[in-house]
Write an enzyme that holds these catalytic residues in place. Sequence first.
Site, short mmCIF file in Angstrom:
data_model
loop_
_atom_site.label_atom_id
_atom_site.label_comp_id
_atom_site.label_asym_id
_atom_site.label_seq_id
_atom_site.Cartn_x
_atom_site.Cartn_y
_atom_site.Cartn_z
N PHE A 219 9.68 8.60 -11.57
CA PHE A 219 8.55 8.99 -12.41
C PHE A 219 8.07 10.39 -12.04
O PHE A 219 8.05 10.76 -10.86
CB PHE A 219 7.37 8.03 -12.23
CG PHE A 219 7.61 6.65 -12.74
CD1 PHE A 219 7.31 6.31 -14.06
CD2 PHE A 219 8.12 5.66 -11.91
CE1 PHE A 219 7.52 5.03 -14.53
CE2 PHE A 219 8.33 4.37 -12.38
CZ PHE A 219 8.04 4.05 -13.70
N ASP A 220 7.64 11.12 -13.04
CA ASP A 220 6.76 12.27 -12.82
C ASP A 220 5.40 11.70 -12.42
O ASP A 220 5.14 10.50 -12.58
CB ASP A 220 6.67 13.09 -14.11
CG ASP A 220 5.65 14.21 -14.02
OD1 ASP A 220 5.70 14.97 -13.05
OD2 ASP A 220 4.81 14.30 -14.93
#
Length: 226
Positions: free
Chosen positions: A8-9
Site C-alpha cells: 500500500f501507499d
Amino acid sequence: MKYQWILFDADETLFHFDAFAGLQLMFSRFNQQFERQHYQDYQNTNLALWDAYQAGQINAQQLQEQRFTHWANKLAVPAQHLNQAFLEAMADICKLLPGAKDLLDSLKDKVKLGIITNGFTALQQIRLERTGLSGYFQTLVISEQVGVAKPAKAIFEHAFEQMQQPNRQQVLMVGDNPHSDIQGGINAGIDTCWLNREQQPLPQGIQPKHQVASLQELQHWLHQPH
C-alpha cells in the site's frame, strides 16, 4: 486469494492527509494565522518540489526545507524546525481513511502486507503507532530512508529484498497516485490497483490492472475468487 503480498501507499490510500489542517495547526503553535491563500502559495512551491523529488532531482531533506523557506524567513525560524513542527502537527491530526481498518483486518491473516511510501520517516512511524497499525505490516519502505522515490523501480527492488524476493505475479501495489504508485508498480513488474476516489480520468499511458473507488470496494474485489 491470488496475491501473497499486498503493498500500500500511505497518504490518501490508508491515511487521510489534510495538509491545510495540519499547516493551520502548526502555524497556530507559532501564533501565526494561516489562511487558504497562504495554503495556495505553499502548494505552488510544495507540488513543484514533490515533482522534482519523485523525478530524482532533489532529495528528501531539500524538499522538506525548501517548501518552508518563505515562512522560515518571515518567522526567523529555521526551515528544518518548521518542517518538523509540520510533521508533528500532521501526526496529531492523523486519521485512517474510511474502510482502512476493516480492509487490513480482513487481509492480515490471509496475505502479507507492506507499505511503500514517498512520505517521511518521522510521520510514517508515529501514525502507524497512533492508529494501532504497527503490527499489521511485514515491510515498511520509506523513500527518505532508501534515497529514491516512487515511481523509480529501485525503491520497489529494495522492498522485494526485504520481502525475500517474492513471485512478482503474486504481488499487488495499491495507491491513489497514478504517477508514483501505479506507474511505479508497473515499472517493478507487479499488478497495480488504482484507488480512484474522485473518479479522475486515467493519465495517458498509465494502465492499472484494476481500479476501485473506495477501500470497501477494494476489500470486496480482493476477496472474490480470481
